[in-house]
Write a protein that holds these residues in place. Structure first.
Motif, PDB file in Angstrom:
ATOM      1  N   ASP A 192       0.829  -1.198   0.000  1.00  0.00           N
ATOM      2  CA  ASP A 192       0.000   0.000   0.000  1.00  0.00           C
ATOM      3  C   ASP A 192       0.868   1.254   0.000  1.00  0.00           C
ATOM      4  O   ASP A 192       0.529   2.254  -0.634  1.00  0.00           O
ATOM      5  N   ARG A 193       1.978   1.189   0.706  1.00  0.00           N
ATOM      6  CA  ARG A 193       2.908   2.310   0.715  1.00  0.00           C
ATOM      7  C   ARG A 193       3.442   2.588  -0.687  1.00  0.00           C
ATOM      8  O   ARG A 193       3.644   3.733  -1.082  1.00  0.00           O
ATOM      9  N   GLU A 205       1.733   1.897  -3.312  1.00  0.00           N
ATOM     10  CA  GLU A 205       0.546   2.130  -4.136  1.00  0.00           C
ATOM     11  C   GLU A 205       0.411   1.083  -5.248  1.00  0.00           C
ATOM     12  O   GLU A 205       0.276   1.403  -6.436  1.00  0.00           O
ATOM     13  N   ARG A 230      -2.324  -5.001  -2.909  1.00  0.00           N
ATOM     14  CA  ARG A 230      -3.167  -4.687  -1.752  1.00  0.00           C
ATOM     15  C   ARG A 230      -4.334  -5.669  -1.660  1.00  0.00           C
ATOM     16  O   ARG A 230      -4.660  -6.153  -0.573  1.00  0.00           O
ATOM     17  N   ASP A 262      -9.523   8.097   8.064  1.00  0.00           N
ATOM     18  CA  ASP A 262      -9.046   8.028   6.696  1.00  0.00           C
ATOM     19  C   ASP A 262     -10.139   8.401   5.701  1.00  0.00           C
ATOM     20  O   ASP A 262      -9.873   9.043   4.681  1.00  0.00           O
ATOM     21  N   PHE A 264      -1.771   7.431   4.374  1.00  0.00           N
ATOM     22  CA  PHE A 264      -1.209   6.137   4.724  1.00  0.00           C
ATOM     23  C   PHE A 264      -1.045   5.969   6.229  1.00  0.00           C
ATOM     24  O   PHE A 264      -1.132   4.852   6.750  1.00  0.00           O
ATOM     25  N   ARG A 267      -3.672   3.864   7.914  1.00  0.00           N
ATOM     26  CA  ARG A 267      -3.560   2.428   7.692  1.00  0.00           C
ATOM     27  C   ARG A 267      -2.347   1.835   8.395  1.00  0.00           C
ATOM     28  O   ARG A 267      -2.350   0.652   8.742  1.00  0.00           O
TER      29      ARG A 267
END
Length: 217
Positions: free
Chosen positions: A22-23, A25, A30, A182, A189, A192
């Protein structure tokens, strides 16, 4: 069937992978990492014999709803978010039902209701100004239901000394705050980064309570 310890380890590794992809993207990564982690916590409950008791069946049902909510929240589309919200709301209802199916401390429930009421007032004061009009009703209902779950968890934990039940419920609540922040307050981020670990650990903790279902009453 994999052992519950193996499934727990796989879930935690998947959460680390989820944070990493996720960091960076990576949407497909994910999806894979998140649903793998969710599948693992459902598997833990099954491996621990969830189908062998009413308590276990309720916990398993709640975890399956959590899996569905995780899948729906992979999208940021409003309808998907509402569907995920509904799945998690029902998940909280099943968790609460599982807790009240066992021993309860009425005195603890009374104290917990007061604490939950104060907490709810603070959360709604923080969150409601940021929530779009169409989300205000669902958000209010969600806050009420999750805190009802926490009240039930406290009543059961103090009566049965099964403290993992309360720990799981509180961690679940903390993770929901990260989702709310969020979605409505400050997307990023960082939400999360702490929200997903608390969420998946909460699900694992609650799944493991199935192992002590025989003393739930």
């Amino acid at each position: 069937m994999l052992s519950p310890i193996t499934l727990t380890a796989a879930c935690l590794v998947s959460v680390l992978m989820l944070l990493a992809v996720d960091r960076r993207e990576w949407p497909l990564g994910r999806v894979i990492a998140k649903l793998t982690a969710s599948t693992c916590f459902v598997g833990v409950a099954v491996a621990l014999g969830a189908m062998g008791s009413t308590y276990g069946q309720l916990i398993l049902g709640a975890l399956v709803l959590g899996w569905m909510g995780d899948a729906l929240l992979l999208s940021r589309a409003p309808k998907a978010f509402m569907g995920g919200l509904a799945a998690f709301l029902l998940s909280h209802v099943l968790f609460a039902t599982a807790f009240v199916s066992g021993a309860l401390s009425v005195q603890t429930i009374g104290v917990a209701v007061v604490v939950a009421g104060v907490f709810a007032a603070g959360v709604l004061r923080w969150l409601m100004p940021h929530a779009p009009q169409e989300f205000k009703g669902p958000v209010l209902a969600y806050v009420v239901v999750i805190l009802a779950m926490c009240v039930a968890a406290a009543g059961h934990a103090f009566a049965s000394q099964r403290w993992a039940v309360l720990a799981g419920a509180l961690l679940f609540t903390a993770s929901d705050l990260s989702v709310a922040r969020d979605r409505f307050v400050a997307p990023g981020f960082i939400n999360r980064l702490w929200g997903w670990p608390t969420y998946f650990v909460a699900q694992l903790v609650l799944a493991w309570t199935v192992a002590s279902a025989s003393i739930a009453g």
